[in-house]
Scaffold this motif. Structure first.
Motif, PDB file in Angstrom:
ATOM      1  N   PHE A   1     -26.635 -25.938 -84.049  1.00  0.00           N
ATOM      2  CA  PHE A   1     -26.061 -25.170 -84.948  1.00  0.00           C
ATOM      3  C   PHE A   1     -24.600 -25.270 -84.593  1.00  0.00           C
ATOM      4  O   PHE A   1     -24.391 -24.473 -83.654  1.00  0.00           O
ATOM      5  CB  PHE A   1     -26.789 -23.902 -85.011  1.00  0.00           C
ATOM      6  N   GLY A   2     -23.890 -25.771 -85.507  1.00  0.00           N
ATOM      7  CA  GLY A   2     -22.274 -25.581 -84.879  1.00  0.00           C
ATOM      8  C   GLY A   2     -21.423 -24.616 -85.956  1.00  0.00           C
ATOM      9  O   GLY A   2     -21.787 -24.610 -87.171  1.00  0.00           O
ATOM     10  N   THR A   3     -20.677 -23.617 -85.378  1.00  0.00           N
ATOM     11  CA  THR A   3     -19.942 -23.199 -86.002  1.00  0.00           C
ATOM     12  C   THR A   3     -18.481 -22.538 -85.633  1.00  0.00           C
ATOM     13  O   THR A   3     -18.166 -23.073 -84.363  1.00  0.00           O
ATOM     14  CB  THR A   3     -20.405 -21.538 -86.484  1.00  0.00           C
ATOM     15  N   SER A   4     -17.898 -21.346 -85.838  1.00  0.00           N
ATOM     16  CA  SER A   4     -16.576 -21.047 -85.134  1.00  0.00           C
ATOM     17  C   SER A   4     -16.912 -19.826 -84.545  1.00  0.00           C
ATOM     18  O   SER A   4     -17.602 -19.014 -84.764  1.00  0.00           O
ATOM     19  CB  SER A   4     -15.369 -21.035 -86.135  1.00  0.00           C
ATOM     20  N   ALA A   5     -15.963 -19.273 -83.435  1.00  0.00           N
ATOM     21  CA  ALA A   5     -15.793 -18.016 -82.874  1.00  0.00           C
ATOM     22  C   ALA A   5     -15.596 -16.863 -84.051  1.00  0.00           C
ATOM     23  O   ALA A   5     -16.099 -15.817 -83.892  1.00  0.00           O
ATOM     24  CB  ALA A   5     -14.774 -17.888 -81.681  1.00  0.00           C
ATOM     25  N   GLY A   6     -14.590 -17.318 -84.941  1.00  0.00           N
ATOM     26  CA  GLY A   6     -14.373 -16.298 -86.194  1.00  0.00           C
ATOM     27  C   GLY A   6     -15.606 -16.178 -86.759  1.00  0.00           C
ATOM     28  O   GLY A   6     -15.783 -14.916 -87.215  1.00  0.00           O
ATOM     29  N   TYR A   7     -16.421 -17.043 -87.224  1.00  0.00           N
ATOM     30  CA  TYR A   7     -17.672 -16.672 -87.708  1.00  0.00           C
ATOM     31  C   TYR A   7     -18.718 -15.842 -87.086  1.00  0.00           C
ATOM     32  O   TYR A   7     -19.320 -14.870 -87.712  1.00  0.00           O
ATOM     33  CB  TYR A   7     -18.345 -18.121 -88.200  1.00  0.00           C
ATOM     34  N   LEU A   8     -18.743 -16.254 -85.657  1.00  0.00           N
ATOM     35  CA  LEU A   8     -19.485 -15.227 -84.854  1.00  0.00           C
ATOM     36  C   LEU A   8     -19.138 -14.135 -84.938  1.00  0.00           C
ATOM     37  O   LEU A   8     -19.851 -12.848 -84.875  1.00  0.00           O
ATOM     38  CB  LEU A   8     -19.725 -15.975 -83.668  1.00  0.00           C
ATOM     39  N   ALA A   9     -17.710 -13.625 -84.819  1.00  0.00           N
ATOM     40  CA  ALA A   9     -17.187 -12.457 -84.662  1.00  0.00           C
ATOM     41  C   ALA A   9     -17.406 -11.480 -86.105  1.00  0.00           C
ATOM     42  O   ALA A   9     -17.931 -10.527 -86.129  1.00  0.00           O
ATOM     43  CB  ALA A   9     -15.755 -12.435 -84.396  1.00  0.00           C
ATOM     44  N   ALA A  10     -17.238 -12.402 -87.195  1.00  0.00           N
ATOM     45  CA  ALA A  10     -17.514 -11.699 -88.510  1.00  0.00           C
ATOM     46  C   ALA A  10     -19.213 -11.533 -88.664  1.00  0.00           C
ATOM     47  O   ALA A  10     -19.243 -10.401 -89.347  1.00  0.00           O
ATOM     48  CB  ALA A  10     -16.986 -12.711 -89.626  1.00  0.00           C
ATOM     49  N   LEU A  11     -19.838 -12.287 -88.422  1.00  0.00           N
ATOM     50  CA  LEU A  11     -21.372 -12.114 -88.395  1.00  0.00           C
ATOM     51  C   LEU A  11     -21.692 -10.625 -87.503  1.00  0.00           C
ATOM     52  O   LEU A  11     -22.447  -9.684 -88.071  1.00  0.00           O
ATOM     53  CB  LEU A  11     -22.049 -13.133 -87.750  1.00  0.00           C
ATOM     54  N   GLU A  12     -21.155 -10.614 -86.412  1.00  0.00           N
ATOM     55  CA  GLU A  12     -21.545  -9.581 -85.545  1.00  0.00           C
ATOM     56  C   GLU A  12     -20.987  -8.109 -86.217  1.00  0.00           C
ATOM     57  O   GLU A  12     -21.952  -7.103 -86.082  1.00  0.00           O
ATOM     58  CB  GLU A  12     -20.951  -9.560 -84.021  1.00  0.00           C
ATOM     59  N   ASN A  13     -19.832  -8.007 -86.810  1.00  0.00           N
ATOM     60  CA  ASN A  13     -19.413  -7.090 -87.589  1.00  0.00           C
ATOM     61  C   ASN A  13     -20.278  -6.759 -88.656  1.00  0.00           C
ATOM     62  O   ASN A  13     -20.290  -5.431 -89.069  1.00  0.00           O
ATOM     63  CB  ASN A  13     -18.052  -7.336 -87.981  1.00  0.00           C
ATOM     64  N   THR A  14     -21.164  -7.458 -89.289  1.00  0.00           N
ATOM     65  CA  THR A  14     -21.938  -7.166 -90.257  1.00  0.00           C
ATOM     66  C   THR A  14     -23.141  -6.475 -89.733  1.00  0.00           C
ATOM     67  O   THR A  14     -23.896  -5.901 -90.516  1.00  0.00           O
ATOM     68  CB  THR A  14     -22.489  -8.182 -91.186  1.00  0.00           C
ATOM     69  N   GLY A  15     -23.411  -6.521 -88.451  1.00  0.00           N
ATOM     70  CA  GLY A  15     -24.603  -6.143 -87.808  1.00  0.00           C
ATOM     71  C   GLY A  15     -25.711  -6.963 -87.931  1.00  0.00           C
ATOM     72  O   GLY A  15     -26.949  -6.466 -87.613  1.00  0.00           O
ATOM     73  N   ALA A  16     -25.689  -8.194 -88.260  1.00  0.00           N
ATOM     74  CA  ALA A  16     -26.905  -9.114 -88.425  1.00  0.00           C
ATOM     75  C   ALA A  16     -27.576  -9.439 -87.025  1.00  0.00           C
ATOM     76  O   ALA A  16     -26.851  -9.469 -86.122  1.00  0.00           O
ATOM     77  CB  ALA A  16     -26.256 -10.437 -89.094  1.00  0.00           C
ATOM     78  N   CYS A  17     -28.899  -9.448 -87.193  1.00  0.00           N
ATOM     79  CA  CYS A  17     -29.580  -9.756 -86.115  1.00  0.00           C
ATOM     80  C   CYS A  17     -30.406 -10.977 -86.489  1.00  0.00           C
ATOM     81  O   CYS A  17     -31.740 -10.958 -86.713  1.00  0.00           O
ATOM     82  CB  CYS A  17     -30.642  -8.813 -85.601  1.00  0.00           C
ATOM     83  N   PRO A  18     -29.746 -12.218 -86.593  1.00  0.00           N
ATOM     84  CA  PRO A  18     -30.640 -13.460 -86.945  1.00  0.00           C
ATOM     85  C   PRO A  18     -32.038 -13.926 -86.390  1.00  0.00           C
ATOM     86  O   PRO A  18     -32.904 -14.348 -86.858  1.00  0.00           O
ATOM     87  CB  PRO A  18     -29.565 -14.561 -86.881  1.00  0.00           C
ATOM     88  N   GLY A  19     -31.902 -13.394 -84.801  1.00  0.00           N
ATOM     89  CA  GLY A  19     -33.120 -13.861 -84.172  1.00  0.00           C
ATOM     90  C   GLY A  19     -34.091 -12.924 -84.652  1.00  0.00           C
ATOM     91  O   GLY A  19     -35.491 -13.422 -84.221  1.00  0.00           O
ATOM     92  N   ILE A  20     -34.023 -11.727 -85.180  1.00  0.00           N
ATOM     93  CA  ILE A  20     -35.300 -11.095 -85.481  1.00  0.00           C
ATOM     94  C   ILE A  20     -35.411 -11.387 -87.099  1.00  0.00           C
ATOM     95  O   ILE A  20     -36.704 -11.236 -87.455  1.00  0.00           O
ATOM     96  CB  ILE A  20     -34.642  -9.397 -85.270  1.00  0.00           C
ATOM     97  N   ASP A  21     -34.611 -11.535 -87.755  1.00  0.00           N
ATOM     98  CA  ASP A  21     -34.930 -11.691 -89.234  1.00  0.00           C
ATOM     99  C   ASP A  21     -35.206 -13.224 -89.415  1.00  0.00           C
ATOM    100  O   ASP A  21     -35.721 -13.419 -90.762  1.00  0.00           O
ATOM    101  CB  ASP A  21     -33.723 -11.393 -89.775  1.00  0.00           C
ATOM    102  N   TYR A  22     -34.929 -14.181 -88.771  1.00  0.00           N
ATOM    103  CA  TYR A  22     -35.483 -15.686 -88.918  1.00  0.00           C
ATOM    104  C   TYR A  22     -35.995 -16.393 -88.037  1.00  0.00           C
ATOM    105  O   TYR A  22     -36.076 -15.758 -86.800  1.00  0.00           O
ATOM    106  CB  TYR A  22     -34.156 -16.374 -89.512  1.00  0.00           C
ATOM    107  N   ASP A  23     -37.009 -17.230 -88.169  1.00  0.00           N
ATOM    108  CA  ASP A  23     -37.566 -18.152 -87.328  1.00  0.00           C
ATOM    109  C   ASP A  23     -36.589 -19.120 -86.686  1.00  0.00           C
ATOM    110  O   ASP A  23     -36.451 -20.016 -87.515  1.00  0.00           O
ATOM    111  CB  ASP A  23     -38.906 -18.602 -87.806  1.00  0.00           C
TER     112      ASP A  23
END
Length: 650
Positions: free
Chosen positions: A359-381
């Motif tokens: 899974f490839g992305t950018s540091a900017g995306y990961l920072a924005a994702l963190e700001n939303t409070g998202a927890c992909p490891g819990i919500d998705y397989d």
């Protein structure tokens, strides 16, 4: 030394392509390489032997072998790679013709659809026949103004199968941004989408397309690809034809891969264009192929069993990089749209559904994702996911923490860095070694990367300029409209003649990893001490009330003072106490010299179309200098936030 966040299992190491490659070299050349550091040192001490071994290991398809690997390792720029070879880039990406999945395309809320390797070959064959019938021949430029959809890859492969040169922009570019790029290279054909979708809305491209075509007289044919199911009215576009009318309907066509020298032009890539017209960097078919295959097979450990995704557009080099995964036979997942639509989990839902392994992305995306409070490891397989790649800007230790606590604990987080200039990486991941927080795992094989101090001396565990002291295959063969090479030399070789100076500020660690501190042209120099902007961003990102920031060095008196601009989260205000908190966090975790003299709230931060912060443009506005190319920015109006600020008058 930074904290170890992940270590590969012995089984993973033993089964890696990197180990197989090392064993291949040991057998072939009677060496005794046992770990990555030895392999890296050998690869830069024996550059021709390394690339020859990579060529054989990767099974590069060529109708005629090369006479030698490189003509002159002391010539940079200008080294000629693989002279004598005859080959075709598209033939290497279309070596598989079976029923395995080649492409899977997902557009925001729409269902994904798939194309097999056999079907991909057939689609490329039909389009290549039509391009040839329209007179496309080696050296002609074929351009794409198109979203990240299968037709973009099909068009690129069809064009380069004939020896044409491919160049693309994503449809979110403005008219001037496209003209500044395509207008320089005078394309013969333009392949464009009629629209694209973003945040659930359909955005029409036809008006811009018509105006672009009117101003580039070299374009003889415009092939319009429908983004949806319905045909658009294209009568207003000169020389336009619908894609389904243009493409040959014959069945069972064989592609006539034109055999060309390895240094035949393949891609024209562009600099960001924030300091003038974008530079048009021409890269070779053989050079890009061997470098990207190296990064896919060895550094990413990619195989036919993998499904790889990178969040990118056709205007960013990661699209070109991702496409080359077809040479490995992996499944390539394409996504077009807003990664937070309809919710922050959009890409992770796709990762689950598509069983993405890389899974490839950018540091900017990961920072924005963190700001939303998202927890992909819990919500998705995400059990299929084994590697996360990140590039575009330095990945902070806090973002490493976020990945390992909220996304997946047992995953290789490979921060990678290079650029459009080389269509690849100077530093990246290794399946053989640990992941240290805040570090790129290694310098890439065959890339003689060093950090130079202010005296031009190579240093370890000290900060310096990222340089490459030997030629590499995917470095540009020339710049467009640069007949004497002056622009090319000025771009990389003016500081250290014969040594590539990339413009990044780095530290090579004692473990062999690399820490990036930001662009060296944006490096701050208060009191004559060099400070990387990433060091300040790293601390500001920990402040809950701040949504985004940009930092510059403002000329003040006979020195430079550090100025930090912040965008506040909704409902938050930049108070004096918050300024004190920010300064204290920076002072405690960086140094007193990193503390900004001024902290100013603004409404927006300028980004390039590839989502990189533009510190120099902000600095120019603050110091009343001209910003030469606003069209290179995704949000050029944001620059007005920095003009004539009273806080900076004292």
């Amino acid at each position: 030394m930074n904290e170890i966040k992940w270590y590969p299992s012995q089984e993973r190491v033993n089964n890696s392509n990197m180990i197989r490659f090392m064993q291949f070299i040991n057998q072939k050349l009677d060496t005794d390489l046992g770990h990555y550091d030895q392999l890296y040192k050998w690869s830069v001490d024996h550059i021709p032997d390394f690339w020859a071994a990579l060529w054989d290991f990767a099974g590069i398809v060529a109708s005629q072998p090369y006479d030698r690997v490189v003509d002159n390792l002391d010539k940079m720029p200008g080294a000629n790679w693989f002279p004598g070879a005859r080959m075709n880039f598209a033939e290497n990406l279309l070596r598989y013709r079976d029923d395995r999945m080649a492409l899977s395309f997902k557009a925001e809320t729409a269902d994904s659809y798939q194309i097999s390797y056999a079907e991909l070959y057939n689609r490329v064959a039909c389009l290549a026949r039509s391009l040839k019938d329209r007179g496309i021949k080696p050296g002609d430029r074929v351009t794409g103004f198109i979203p990240n959809m299968p037709e973009a890859i099909i068009a690129m492969l069809a064009a380069v199968s004939l020896g044409a040169v491919w160049s693309s922009c994503s449809p979110d570019f403005g008219i001037k941004g496209v003209l500044d790029r395509f207008g320089q290279i005078r394309p013969k054909m333009l392949i464009a989408a009629d629209s694209y979708r973003y945040k659930g809305k359909s955005i029409d491209c036809l008006d811009r397309l018509s105006r672009i075509v009117d101003q580039i007289p070299s374009i003889q044919t415009v092939v319009v690809v429908p983004y949806g199911k319905n045909r658009s009215n294209i009568k207003s576009i000169a020389n336009a034809v619908h894609y389904d009318e243009f493409v040959s309907s014959e069945n069972g066509l064989e592609i006539e891969f034109v055999q060309l020298p390895a240094d035949h032009p393949l891609y024209i890539m562009y600099s960001s264009g924030t300091t003038g017209l974008p530079k048009c960097m021409v890269q070779s078919a053989g050079g890009v192929l061997v470098n990207q295959v190296k990064e896919h097979i060895l550094h990413t450990d990619l195989t036919r069993d993998d499904t790889i995704f990178y969040f990118t557009t056709c205007g960013w080099m990661m699209w070109n990089w991702l496409t080359c995964a077809l040479a490995v036979g992996a499944t390539v997942v394409l996504f077009d749209g807003n990664p937070f639509h309809p919710d922050p989990g959009a890409l992770w839902q796709m990762a689950q559904d598509e069983r993405i392994t890389v899974f490839g992305t950018s540091a900017g995306y990961l920072a924005a994702l963190e700001n939303t409070g998202a927890c992909p490891g819990i919500d998705y397989d995400l059990k299929s996911l084994r590697t996360i790649l990140s590039t575009g800007s330095p990945l902070s230790p806090e973002q490493f923490d976020y990945v390992y606590t909220r996304i997946k604990q047992d995953v290789q987080l490979a921060s990678i860095s290079g650029g459009s200039d080389i269509n690849g990486c100077f530093a990246g991941g290794s399946p053989m070694g640990p992941v240290y927080s805040g570090e790129l795992q290694c310098r890439c094989l065959g890339m003689s990367v060093k950090a130079y101090d202010e005296n031009g001396q190579s240093v370890t565990n000290q900060r310096g300029e990222l340089v490459c002291t030997a030629p590499a295959p995917s470095m540009p063969i020339f710049f467009w409209n640069d007949p004497d090479g002056a622009k090319y030399r000025a771009a990389y070789f003016k500081d250290y003649p014969g040594v590539w100076c990339h413009g990044d500020y780095i530290q090579i660690t004692e473990t062999g990893g690399v820490i990036f501190y930001g662009r060296s042209d944006a490096t701050l120099n208060p009191g004559g001490v060099r400070i990387g902007t990433a060091e300040i961003y790293r601390q500001v990102e920990t402040i809950e009330a701040v949504a985004d920031s940009v930092v510059i060095g403002q000329r003040w008196g006979n020195d430079v003072r550090v100025v930090l601009f912040v965008v506040m989260k909704e409902g938050c205000i930049l108070t004096e106490s918050l300024k004190d908190e920010i300064k204290q966090v920076i002072r405690s975790n960086a140094s007193p010299r990193h503390v900004p003299a001024k902290i100013v709230a603004v409404m927006d931060i300028p980004y390039t179309l590839n989502m990189k912060k533009v510190e120099l443009a902000v600095k120019n506005v603050v110091e009343n200098q001209h910003v030469t190319n606003r069209e290179a920015l995704s949000n050029p109006d944001s620059l007005e936030c920095f003009r004539d600020l009273p806080e900076l008058k004292y």
